[in-house]
Motif scaffolding. Structure first.
Motif, PDB file in Angstrom:
ATOM      1  N   GLU A   1       0.845  -1.185   0.000  1.00 46.56           N
ATOM      2  CA  GLU A   1       0.000   0.000   0.000  1.00 46.56           C
ATOM      3  C   GLU A   1       0.882   1.237   0.000  1.00 46.56           C
ATOM      4  OE1 GLU A   1      -4.118   0.600   1.959  1.00 46.56           O
ATOM      5  OE2 GLU A   1      -2.636   1.235   3.458  1.00 46.56           O
ATOM      6  N   GLY A   2       0.448   2.252  -0.743  1.00 39.82           N
ATOM      7  CA  GLY A   2       1.223   3.475  -0.802  1.00 39.82           C
ATOM      8  C   GLY A   2       0.342   4.697  -0.646  1.00 39.82           C
ATOM      9  N   THR A   3       0.932   5.776  -0.103  1.00 40.46           N
ATOM     10  CA  THR A   3       0.226   7.051   0.006  1.00 40.46           C
ATOM     11  C   THR A   3       1.139   8.181  -0.417  1.00 40.46           C
ATOM     12  OG1 THR A   3       0.858   7.322   2.343  1.00 40.46           O
ATOM     13  CG2 THR A   3      -1.278   6.291   1.897  1.00 40.46           C
ATOM     14  N   LEU A   4       0.534   9.211  -0.993  1.00 44.15           N
ATOM     15  CA  LEU A   4       1.200  10.488  -1.240  1.00 44.15           C
ATOM     16  C   LEU A   4       0.438  11.541  -0.450  1.00 44.15           C
ATOM     17  CD1 LEU A   4       2.037  10.621  -5.076  1.00 44.15           C
ATOM     18  CD2 LEU A   4       3.657  10.694  -3.173  1.00 44.15           C
ATOM     19  N   ASN A   5       1.126  12.158   0.489  1.00 42.21           N
ATOM     20  CA  ASN A   5       0.492  13.184   1.326  1.00 42.21           C
ATOM     21  C   ASN A   5      -0.768  12.631   1.998  1.00 42.21           C
ATOM     22  OD1 ASN A   5       2.460  15.019   0.252  1.00 42.21           O
ATOM     23  ND2 ASN A   5       1.178  15.178  -1.587  1.00 42.21           N
ATOM     24  N   ASP A   6      -0.635  11.386   2.462  1.00 41.97           N
ATOM     25  CA  ASP A   6      -1.693  10.671   3.175  1.00 41.97           C
ATOM     26  C   ASP A   6      -2.877  10.282   2.286  1.00 41.97           C
ATOM     27  OD1 ASP A   6      -0.342  10.738   5.638  1.00 41.97           O
ATOM     28  OD2 ASP A   6      -1.097  12.775   6.025  1.00 41.97           O
ATOM     29  N   LYS A   7      -2.756  10.429   0.973  1.00 39.98           N
ATOM     30  CA  LYS A   7      -3.792   9.972   0.057  1.00 39.98           C
ATOM     31  C   LYS A   7      -3.358   8.646  -0.572  1.00 39.98           C
ATOM     32  CE  LYS A   7      -5.564  14.520  -1.317  1.00 39.98           C
ATOM     33  NZ  LYS A   7      -5.803  15.435  -2.471  1.00 39.98           N
ATOM     34  N   TRP A   8      -4.286   7.682  -0.603  1.00 38.22           N
ATOM     35  CA  TRP A   8      -3.980   6.361  -1.186  1.00 38.22           C
ATOM     36  C   TRP A   8      -3.623   6.503  -2.659  1.00 38.22           C
ATOM     37  CZ3 TRP A   8      -5.664   3.067  -5.067  1.00 38.22           C
ATOM     38  CH2 TRP A   8      -5.291   1.730  -4.952  1.00 38.22           C
ATOM     39  N   ILE A   9      -2.586   5.799  -3.075  1.00 37.25           N
ATOM     40  CA  ILE A   9      -2.191   5.798  -4.485  1.00 37.25           C
ATOM     41  C   ILE A   9      -2.205   4.370  -5.030  1.00 37.25           C
ATOM     42  CG2 ILE A   9      -0.812   7.904  -4.409  1.00 37.25           C
ATOM     43  CD1 ILE A   9       1.704   6.110  -4.184  1.00 37.25           C
ATOM     44  N   LEU A  10      -2.471   4.256  -6.310  1.00 36.72           N
ATOM     45  CA  LEU A  10      -2.472   2.954  -6.984  1.00 36.72           C
ATOM     46  C   LEU A  10      -1.037   2.520  -7.252  1.00 36.72           C
ATOM     47  CD1 LEU A  10      -3.986   0.648  -8.445  1.00 36.72           C
ATOM     48  CD2 LEU A  10      -3.910   2.057 -10.516  1.00 36.72           C
ATOM     49  N   LEU A  11      -0.720   1.332  -6.778  1.00 38.11           N
ATOM     50  CA  LEU A  11       0.568   0.694  -7.068  1.00 38.11           C
ATOM     51  C   LEU A  11       0.280  -0.577  -7.861  1.00 38.11           C
ATOM     52  CD1 LEU A  11       2.200   1.062  -3.544  1.00 38.11           C
ATOM     53  CD2 LEU A  11       2.912   2.279  -5.611  1.00 38.11           C
ATOM     54  N   GLU A  12       0.841  -0.659  -9.051  1.00 39.12           N
ATOM     55  CA  GLU A  12       0.660  -1.848  -9.886  1.00 39.12           C
ATOM     56  C   GLU A  12       1.807  -2.809  -9.631  1.00 39.12           C
ATOM     57  OE1 GLU A  12      -0.208  -1.274 -13.939  1.00 39.12           O
ATOM     58  OE2 GLU A  12      -1.681   0.308 -13.589  1.00 39.12           O
ATOM     59  N   TYR A  13       1.459  -4.072  -9.324  1.00 36.24           N
ATOM     60  CA  TYR A  13       2.477  -5.053  -8.931  1.00 36.24           C
ATOM     61  C   TYR A  13       2.569  -6.161  -9.964  1.00 36.24           C
ATOM     62  CZ  TYR A  13       4.907  -8.563  -6.051  1.00 36.24           C
ATOM     63  OH  TYR A  13       5.785  -9.490  -5.568  1.00 36.24           O
ATOM     64  N   GLU A  14       3.794  -6.449 -10.383  1.00 37.97           N
ATOM     65  CA  GLU A  14       4.068  -7.574 -11.277  1.00 37.97           C
ATOM     66  C   GLU A  14       4.996  -8.548 -10.559  1.00 37.97           C
ATOM     67  OE1 GLU A  14       3.289  -8.869 -14.250  1.00 37.97           O
ATOM     68  OE2 GLU A  14       1.649  -7.446 -14.393  1.00 37.97           O
ATOM     69  N   PRO A  15       4.460  -9.655 -10.015  1.00 39.25           N
ATOM     70  CA  PRO A  15       5.294 -10.588  -9.250  1.00 39.25           C
ATOM     71  C   PRO A  15       6.488 -11.133 -10.021  1.00 39.25           C
ATOM     72  CG  PRO A  15       2.958 -11.057  -8.917  1.00 39.25           C
ATOM     73  CD  PRO A  15       3.032 -10.050 -10.009  1.00 39.25           C
ATOM     74  N   LYS A  16       6.333 -11.340 -11.343  1.00 34.34           N
ATOM     75  CA  LYS A  16       7.440 -11.945 -12.092  1.00 34.34           C
ATOM     76  C   LYS A  16       8.650 -11.026 -12.208  1.00 34.34           C
ATOM     77  CE  LYS A  16       5.359 -10.871 -16.611  1.00 34.34           C
ATOM     78  NZ  LYS A  16       3.953 -10.711 -16.229  1.00 34.34           N
ATOM     79  N   THR A  17       8.420  -9.709 -12.131  1.00 34.20           N
ATOM     80  CA  THR A  17       9.529  -8.765 -12.174  1.00 34.20           C
ATOM     81  C   THR A  17       9.822  -8.153 -10.810  1.00 34.20           C
ATOM     82  OG1 THR A  17       8.045  -6.915 -12.707  1.00 34.20           O
ATOM     83  CG2 THR A  17       8.983  -8.157 -14.555  1.00 34.20           C
ATOM     84  N   LYS A  18       8.932  -8.426  -9.846  1.00 38.54           N
ATOM     85  CA  LYS A  18       9.023  -7.876  -8.488  1.00 38.54           C
ATOM     86  C   LYS A  18       8.913  -6.356  -8.477  1.00 38.54           C
ATOM     87  CE  LYS A  18      11.880 -11.727  -6.807  1.00 38.54           C
ATOM     88  NZ  LYS A  18      13.131 -12.113  -6.095  1.00 38.54           N
ATOM     89  N   LYS A  19       8.310  -5.783  -9.508  1.00 38.11           N
ATOM     90  CA  LYS A  19       8.212  -4.336  -9.634  1.00 38.11           C
ATOM     91  C   LYS A  19       6.864  -3.828  -9.119  1.00 38.11           C
ATOM     92  CE  LYS A  19      12.234  -3.819 -11.629  1.00 38.11           C
ATOM     93  NZ  LYS A  19      13.366  -3.194 -10.898  1.00 38.11           N
TER      94      LYS A  19
END
Length: 565
Positions: free
Chosen positions: A506-524
């Motif tokens: 989970e990520g936030t910018l200035n306490d606002k939730w941001i979308l983080l896209e996860y690709e397990p095969k690249t760990k990105k």
């Protein structure tokens, strides 16, 4: 011994095939169609359920609606089809587009909106017939490499909307774009002795049979000398005219003395059948050698609808004073056929190669529940989890459960329970059962009740109770702390966990939730500033990553960014 009995009327099959519309669907891409995987192709634990269209080893091609309809489902997942869109058409079929980079236009806006609403990258949305109408030729998405994809391509399916069965897209006219004038290729032929009294070429183990190709492209096998019940298996593949890589075959049919003996055809099947690929192939040989031998017989019944056979399940009985002729036909969708002729004679000669001896007191009986216990481990195997009885290696040593080698396919979950009365209660929260394959440890979702740990698994092999006290790792690909990054379009992190694996992020910018896209095969883990959450000037960033037993790592920093041109 039980046999499969699938009765199917040939005229009905021909009629149903002719009813598929040939010119209704367009191509989902505007580049020449080439296959990296075809329908029914043999994959680990499943048959391939559609076409994999090559995208020239890159992402970014327009993906088109193949016909008028409405978007009925959008599913975004870390694994599987990754980003996928489903379109329901008025003619009774649904088209599926998988491994997408993104939706297109308003579709992508909707996806992002729903992800932010749910505060989750993974979403599964369904829509009514009036919500998201599309026309044939509309761009609906951009091709990509998301989910369980080994490289950029478009996964494409056609399903019966009502039954949800998957149908070979070739029936809908795609064979006109993917032409095929080449016969399937036979790699190898095997013969199997199938009971204690069977001997084949003086062997009680499966053995390869020599084949020689004739001028007309057919094969003649060396004479098989046998007694008792036997069956055959093949390794085979097919090339088409445009794709330049080996794909699966469409149809196999066998004949004994001129009469149909056993056959299967990759025309349509249901998703709950697909694991029976492990029954169709010689699973033990595949796990040992990586070679998928397609068996042309079934010793015991299993519910795979593509198979047609008589009461003998494709098994051949070899008796004295009887010479038999066996023929195999291997065909692609264009009905290019490779034929194999195999003479079979009775032989009373004794075996020189004997069965592998197994010393074990643990007999798995398929028609009943089996419960085995040693030391602190109990394994419960439900009735009919396996297709045959077998003696199982079952051992617990130094906390390691050896539950046979993974050479027999299971079709229902086994229950594996470890008891631990030694570890302190506060440490048990960090424990899980994992399977071990060489040096790799695979996390299993573990249920705990007091000092009891339980998992459900369809795989034989080695299991152990592990404790994970190490938190995940987070590394930002470009250092941004205190910097102006106005020219940067995204934030990229590499996340990993050495034992139980990543569970959430989970990520936030200035306490606002941001979308983080996860690709397990690249760990990105990626956040794109185009989402519009980043503020003018200073931004406080926080990313929290948790593993499967609750260990967490927090990454915090700040950066500056100007939105002004």
């Amino acid at each position: 011994m039980k046999y499969i009995l699938f009765l199917c009327c040939y005229s009905t099959l021909v009629l149903s095939q002719n009813q598929y519309p040939k010119d209704y669907f367009r191509s989902p891409l505007d580049i020449p169609l080439q296959l990296s995987g075809n329908f029914g192709e043999l994959r680990p634990n499943h048959f391939h359920s559609g076409f994999d269209f090559k995208t020239q080893k890159k992402e970014g091609f327009n993906v088109y609606a193949v016909a008028d309809g409405y978007i009925s489902r959008i599913k975004i997942a870390e694994n599987g089809y990754g980003k996928a869109i489903y379109i329901t058409h008025s003619n009774g079929y649904t088209s599926v587009y998988g491994h997408l980079q993104s939706g297109y236009g308003e579709v992508e806006k909707l996806i992002k909106s729903e992800q932010y609403k749910a505060k989750s990258y993974e979403i599964d949305l369904t829509f009514s017939s009036t919500d998201l109408l599309v026309k044939k030729d509309d761009v609906i998405a951009i091709s990509g490499n998301t989910g369980g994809s080994d490289g950029p391509h478009l996964h494409f399916e056609i399903r019966d909307t009502q039954s949800e069965k998957i149908i070979n897209p070739m029936y809908f006219g795609f064979d006109s774009a993917i032409t095929d004038s080449k016969r399937p290729i036979l790699n190898s032929l095997f013969v199997y002795p199938l009971d204690n009294n069977s001997i084949v070429n003086q062997s009680k183990r499966p053995i390869a049979v020599s084949i020689s190709q004739q001028a007309d492209g057919s094969y003649i096998a060396e004479k098989v000398l046998a007694t008792g019940k036997i069956g055959f298996g093949i390794t085979t593949f097919d090339y088409d005219d445009v794709s330049w890589n080996a794909n699966g075959i469409f149809r196999v049919q066998t004949f004994l003395n001129g009469k149909t003996n056993f056959s299967y055809k990759f025309d349509t099947f249901a998703f709950d059948e697909t694991r029976y690929v492990n029954a169709l192939i010689d699973y033990g040989r595949y796990k040992k050698l990586g070679q998928r031998v397609q068996k042309l017989f079934a010793e015991n019944a299993y519910p795979l609808s593509i198979i047609q056979s008589g009461t003998n399940g494709g098994i051949i009985s070899v008796t004295s004073n009887v010479t038999q002729n066996y023929k195999i036909e291997i065909a692609d969708f264009s009905e290019n056929v490779t034929r194999v002729f195999i003479p079979i004679d009775y032989s009373p000669l004794p075996s020189k190669v004997y069965e592998e001896s197994i010393t074990s007191k643990y007999l798995v009986k398929t028609n009943k529940e089996n419960v085995f216990s040693l030391e602190n481990v109990t394994v419960s195997i439900p009735a009919n989890a396996f297709l045959k009885d077998f003696y199982m290696d079952f051992e617990v040593k130094n906390g390691l459960l050896h539950l046979h080698d993974d050479l027999e396919p299971a079709f229902a979950n086994m229950t594996i329970t470890f008891e631990d009365s030694i570890t302190a209660e506060n440490e048990r929260q960090k424990m899980f059962i994992g399977s071990i394959d060489g040096k790799k440890i695979y996390y299993y979702h573990t249920k705990r009740y007091k000092n009891s740990f339980t998992v459900y698994s369809k795989y034989l092999g080695d299991y152990k109770l592990f404790k994970d006290s190490m938190p995940p790792k987070i590394k930002i690909d470009k250092k941004i702390g205190g910097k102006w990054i106005s020219q940067q379009n995204e934030l990229i992190f590499t996340i990993s966990d050495d034992l139980s694996g990543i569970k959430s992020y989970e990520g936030t910018l200035n306490d606002k939730w941001i979308l983080l896209e996860y690709e397990p095969k690249t760990k990105k883990l990626i956040h794109r500033f185009s989402d519009g959450i980043v503020a003018e000037g200073k931004n406080d960033l926080k990313v929290v990553v948790k593993d499967n037993v609750g260990n967490s790592t927090i990454f915090e920093t700040h950066f500056f960014r100007s939105q002004k041109p």
